[in-house]
Scaffold this motif. Structure first.
Motif, PDB file in Angstrom:
ATOM      1  N   ILE A 305      13.367  13.159  19.361  1.00  0.00           N
ATOM      2  CA  ILE A 305      12.271  12.304  19.841  1.00  0.00           C
ATOM      3  C   ILE A 305      12.578  11.893  21.278  1.00  0.00           C
ATOM      4  O   ILE A 305      13.648  11.347  21.571  1.00  0.00           O
ATOM      5  N   VAL A 306      11.615  12.176  22.169  1.00  0.00           N
ATOM      6  CA  VAL A 306      11.800  11.838  23.583  1.00  0.00           C
ATOM      7  C   VAL A 306      10.763  10.780  23.994  1.00  0.00           C
ATOM      8  O   VAL A 306       9.561  11.008  23.859  1.00  0.00           O
ATOM      9  N   PRO A 307      11.238   9.628  24.446  1.00  0.00           N
ATOM     10  CA  PRO A 307      10.306   8.597  24.900  1.00  0.00           C
ATOM     11  C   PRO A 307       9.847   8.896  26.334  1.00  0.00           C
ATOM     12  O   PRO A 307      10.643   9.326  27.172  1.00  0.00           O
ATOM     13  N   ILE A 334      15.791  14.388   6.723  1.00  0.00           N
ATOM     14  CA  ILE A 334      15.569  15.177   7.938  1.00  0.00           C
ATOM     15  C   ILE A 334      16.496  14.611   9.016  1.00  0.00           C
ATOM     16  O   ILE A 334      16.580  13.398   9.193  1.00  0.00           O
ATOM     17  N   THR A 335      17.230  15.502   9.710  1.00  0.00           N
ATOM     18  CA  THR A 335      18.120  15.003  10.766  1.00  0.00           C
ATOM     19  C   THR A 335      17.322  14.878  12.049  1.00  0.00           C
ATOM     20  O   THR A 335      16.656  15.811  12.491  1.00  0.00           O
ATOM     21  N   VAL A 336      17.385  13.707  12.634  1.00  0.00           N
ATOM     22  CA  VAL A 336      16.563  13.430  13.798  1.00  0.00           C
ATOM     23  C   VAL A 336      17.377  12.633  14.811  1.00  0.00           C
ATOM     24  O   VAL A 336      18.184  11.776  14.446  1.00  0.00           O
ATOM     25  N   LYS A 337      17.167  12.961  16.072  1.00  0.00           N
ATOM     26  CA  LYS A 337      17.904  12.276  17.138  1.00  0.00           C
ATOM     27  C   LYS A 337      16.898  11.629  18.097  1.00  0.00           C
ATOM     28  O   LYS A 337      15.904  12.249  18.488  1.00  0.00           O
ATOM     29  N   TYR A 338      17.163  10.398  18.425  1.00  0.00           N
ATOM     30  CA  TYR A 338      16.329   9.708  19.407  1.00  0.00           C
ATOM     31  C   TYR A 338      17.027   9.885  20.755  1.00  0.00           C
ATOM     32  O   TYR A 338      18.090   9.322  20.990  1.00  0.00           O
ATOM     33  N   ASP A 339      16.437  10.687  21.611  1.00  0.00           N
ATOM     34  CA  ASP A 339      17.075  10.969  22.909  1.00  0.00           C
ATOM     35  C   ASP A 339      16.607   9.949  23.943  1.00  0.00           C
ATOM     36  O   ASP A 339      15.733  10.215  24.757  1.00  0.00           O
ATOM     37  N   ASN A 340      17.234   8.785  23.903  1.00  0.00           N
ATOM     38  CA  ASN A 340      16.847   7.720  24.838  1.00  0.00           C
ATOM     39  C   ASN A 340      17.820   7.585  26.009  1.00  0.00           C
ATOM     40  O   ASN A 340      17.979   6.510  26.581  1.00  0.00           O
ATOM     41  N   ALA A 348      13.778  17.173  31.908  1.00  0.00           N
ATOM     42  CA  ALA A 348      15.113  17.737  31.714  1.00  0.00           C
ATOM     43  C   ALA A 348      15.480  17.736  30.238  1.00  0.00           C
ATOM     44  O   ALA A 348      16.104  18.677  29.733  1.00  0.00           O
ATOM     45  N   LYS A 349      15.066  16.664  29.547  1.00  0.00           N
ATOM     46  CA  LYS A 349      15.353  16.599  28.107  1.00  0.00           C
ATOM     47  C   LYS A 349      14.593  17.695  27.358  1.00  0.00           C
ATOM     48  O   LYS A 349      15.156  18.369  26.497  1.00  0.00           O
ATOM     49  N   PHE A 350      13.309  17.870  27.703  1.00  0.00           N
ATOM     50  CA  PHE A 350      12.513  18.932  27.067  1.00  0.00           C
ATOM     51  C   PHE A 350      13.206  20.280  27.258  1.00  0.00           C
ATOM     52  O   PHE A 350      13.359  21.059  26.312  1.00  0.00           O
ATOM     53  N   ALA A 351      13.610  20.553  28.487  1.00  0.00           N
ATOM     54  CA  ALA A 351      14.235  21.840  28.804  1.00  0.00           C
ATOM     55  C   ALA A 351      15.514  22.026  27.987  1.00  0.00           C
ATOM     56  O   ALA A 351      15.768  23.098  27.429  1.00  0.00           O
TER      57      ALA A 351
END
Lengths: 492, 492
Positions: A305-307, A334-340, A348-351
């Motif tokens: 998850i990208v804010p 479900i394994t999920v990471k919050y990329d904050n 850059a995060k999307f890439a």
């Protein structure tokens, strides 16, 4: 550093090497041919290990650990096995360093600390294990022995490539001992089947089960079962092998058991293994020019998850919603990471997540908050959709299943389109020139023909498929009679 | 083979060696100093691994894998570390065997396949890892790096003992990189604390946290934190260490980072490890003259059920009841094994499970069926009770908790009774003669005194306890002033 990869069309091999490094899977080390498996790559390997370990235990196997070293006298006991591995093994000859008298501050091997007998760093453990089994087996009551070992092994390969062929690699090796030939053969088939199931269901890679020809057999085996996969460049990759070892090791190490009737018989053996090479198969089956594509079952993070925000207030409001999403998804395992991270921008995060193959990406910004939606992007198809928060958990859950299935079907479709039946050696060579995968052809069953075809084309017999349909024909090379088609390919 | 062990009173060391082998934990191999970890022993190690791995991940660490070999030039880069391990390392000098011309059928090292640079089989991985970290760390954004590795290491020990000191052993080694000294020191303390919590809660072994004296420090460390346990024979055992490495490895391998302010600084490091040595601590803390005693959290089978029967009908009736028990216990996440082997009599099964330390044993025969009861035997206290089937699950559940706590309390009580404060060197020597555990004494803080005491008594300073109370005193040996007591003991 540019994250952009060389395309597969441009240079497949370069694409692979760049992907492995840029997706943070592994890198070369200071030791020739040995790799460093980086945390992200290792996390994928750990998922493979966990599932395989579960499957091994479910089929009655236990783990154990045997020494890294094999004394030379044991190494050479089973002659064919020794011959097969002698040319590529690391050998320990000394056990101490000392200050170099000519070079203060440097060390050198202490010439007086020479081992009486050299130790081979295990390239595989049959020798050390069968030498141990001799002490464990007296009677039929001690059988079967069903043991697996997770370990590192060393084969001094001259041309190495990350994951595919490295001087040191990680693997598991099963080593079993049985009363009868029938039992041992059944075990070897069972474990080949376990591998096939694992690779197909868990890694979403279709495989063909078969047996190896004599010349491609494991050194010391009477029969080698294998699973063969097809990579995107049309080359085959042996993804796992399971060996029926007959009584070869029992005889070399004098391992006999008392039968119920009181006679002494040699024990029957199998061994079977898969390795970090599977990482190479994973990469080359599913990935694309944008980077890694992971089946959800192997993804360290199935969802990221990208804010998207400009102000701290926006971030706080987003984080509040994200916390609910995290709770809901985790409740479904479900394994999920919050990329904050604040050190990177969303682009850059999307890439990065695209390069690293995260199956689903959720982006959430202030507008989404207003609308009660998120943007959900799928890695495998590179498609995006707007999804309402209420539907999100169910959508993610069903998409993860769908991605797993889609990847397998896509790979299966590719593989099936790349099996070509040929009936002449001319056709055979033409297909090979276009690198189009497996070639199904008649072969006369001799080493000689196999060897000549290999010399002329670099293609080898990958396997004699277990499900080969009986079909009379003539060998494409010698014209001699054949009872069924075998699978040829160039291979990793 | 007799299952009866030598008693601890008779010969503690022999008792230990026999227990390890007879309980099927491990055995010596054909390779000098290397052990085979047998399935039952490995299953216990796997439980340790799983819990530690969980704790490492919970504290933010990721797993990775680095090469088995360290090129000599890297090995010697950090001088103190190199010096500490040079005398006991396995060295690979060649990479090929060939047929021995003087001895057909035998192999010999191919003299032409000599490595340009010798490879050291890792005794610990700081060198290869810090050489890798140089490529991973450019700026403060890349820090901290929090990595752990599960691996085998080799130290060419001359006097080896199963689990306690073996030439090859299994361990985990954490290697972290930080911006500041404060952060690195906090990490080293944190991980020592993780070890203490794990060993006390999970293994039921009380430990004392402390720091090592300079002479007992890890080679290359600025400070070594440790956890020290006390064995039943009054000898101490170092159960885990966590090192603050300062900037020693960063300097040796030139690992710098750009700070937020744009200056270049050397990185700060820690490393920390526990190994299969913990198996030795486990055995020597809880076990008795009948064999292994396992805390329930580490038992591969927490409960074993043995049917007592004469007829097939009895067995069928028993098995029906047992199936219900199995379901009920497993629903509570209790691991339970139904030992319905027909090759062994109940008496032999009882003896085996006692020897292997299964915490609870349920026996059930035809009379029990009539009465709706079972016989429940506790391994730690060797007591038995008749329990109604209705109460069984609850009883087992609460007993498992009680056993875990009882074992810890018993070991804590023993440990606390075996810490003796002494104020003179005469007293010190007297206590040592009776092997009565830790000695708490004043020491003047010099290497010289420490060394002399070691020479004279074989006792070493196990640690300067973290919770040392400030107390002015004089060194028992030199009479010089001291600010607090340290713990001495003979040690494994």
């Amino acid at each position: 550093m540019s994250k952009k990869l060389t395309s597969r069309a441009e240079d497949y091999s370069k694409w692979y090497n760049e992907l492995v490094v840029k997706a943070d899977l592994a890198e070369n080390s200071a030791v020739r041919g040995c790799m460093v498996i980086k945390p992200y790559g290792y996390a994928i390997w750990e998922k493979m290990q966990a599932e395989l370990d579960r499957m091994f235990k479910e089929t009655g196997h236990q783990n154990a650990y045997f020494p890294l070293f094999v004394p030379k006298s044991l190494f050479e006991a089973e002659e064919k096995n020794a011959e097969g591995f002698a040319k590529e093994c690391a050998i320990v000859t000394h056990y101490r360093l000392q200050t170099d008298p000519d070079n203060p501050g440097k060390l050198r091997v202490d010439p007086e600390a020479k081992l009486e007998e050299e130790l081979i760093v295990r390239p595989t453990s049959e020798a050390i294990i069968w030498n141990t089994y001799r002490g464990w087996i007296q009677s039929y009551r001690d059988l079967p022995i069903l043991i697996n070992q997770w370990a590192n092994v060393v084969r001094w390969e001259m041309r190495t490539r990350l994951f595919l062929r490295t001087a040191e690699f990680l693997w598991q090796e099963g080593h079993t001992a049985h009363e009868t030939k029938t039992e041992a053969l059944a075990e070897a088939r069972l474990m080949n089947n376990v591998y096939a199931t694992f690779v197909e269901k868990f890694m979403a890679i279709p495989v063909i089960q078969g047996v190896k020809t004599e010349s491609e057999r494991f050194a010391g085996a009477d029969e080698t079962f294998c699973i063969e996969a097809l990579m995107q460049d049309g080359k085959a990759l042996q993804a796992g092998t399971s060996h029926f070892l007959g009584q070869n090791f029992a005889k070399a190490f004098d391992v006999k058991y008392a039968t119920k009737e009181g006679t002494q018989e040699y024990v029957w053996a199998t061994s079977w293994g898969v390795s970090t090479r599977l990482m190479g198969a994973l990469i080359m089956t599913h990935s694309d020019d944008n980077g890694l594509v992971l089946p959800p079952s192997l993804a360290p993070n199935q969802v990221v998850i990208v804010p998207i925000y400009k102000s701290e207030e926006d971030l706080a409001a987003i984080t509040e919603v994200v916390n609910t999403i995290l709770t809901d998804l985790r409740a479904k395992n479900i394994t999920v990471k919050y990329d904050n991270r604040t050190t990177q921008r969303p682009g850059a995060k999307f890439a990065q997540h695209e390069l690293q193959g995260v199956p689903l990406r959720i982006a959430i910004g202030p507008k989404d908050l207003e609308n009660g939606t998120v943007e959900l992007a799928r890695r495998d198809t590179l498609t995006k959709a707007v999804v309402g928060l209420n539907d999100l958990t169910a959508t993610v859950e069903s998409l993860l299943k769908e991605i797993q299935e889609t990847l397998f079907k896509k790979a299966l479709d590719f593989r099936d389109k790349h099996i070509t039946e040929v009936n002449t050696f001319e056709e055979f060579k033409q297909v090979l020139e276009n690198k189009t995968g497996f070639i199904s052809a008649h072969w006369d069953g001799t080493n000689e023909t196999e060897e000549k075809i290999k010399e002329l084309t670099k293609a080898t017999i990958r396997c004699i498929p277990l499900e080969m349909k009986a079909e009379e024909g003539v060998c494409i090379f010698s014209g001699k009679p054949s009872k069924g088609r075998v699978l040829f390919a160039k291979a990793y």
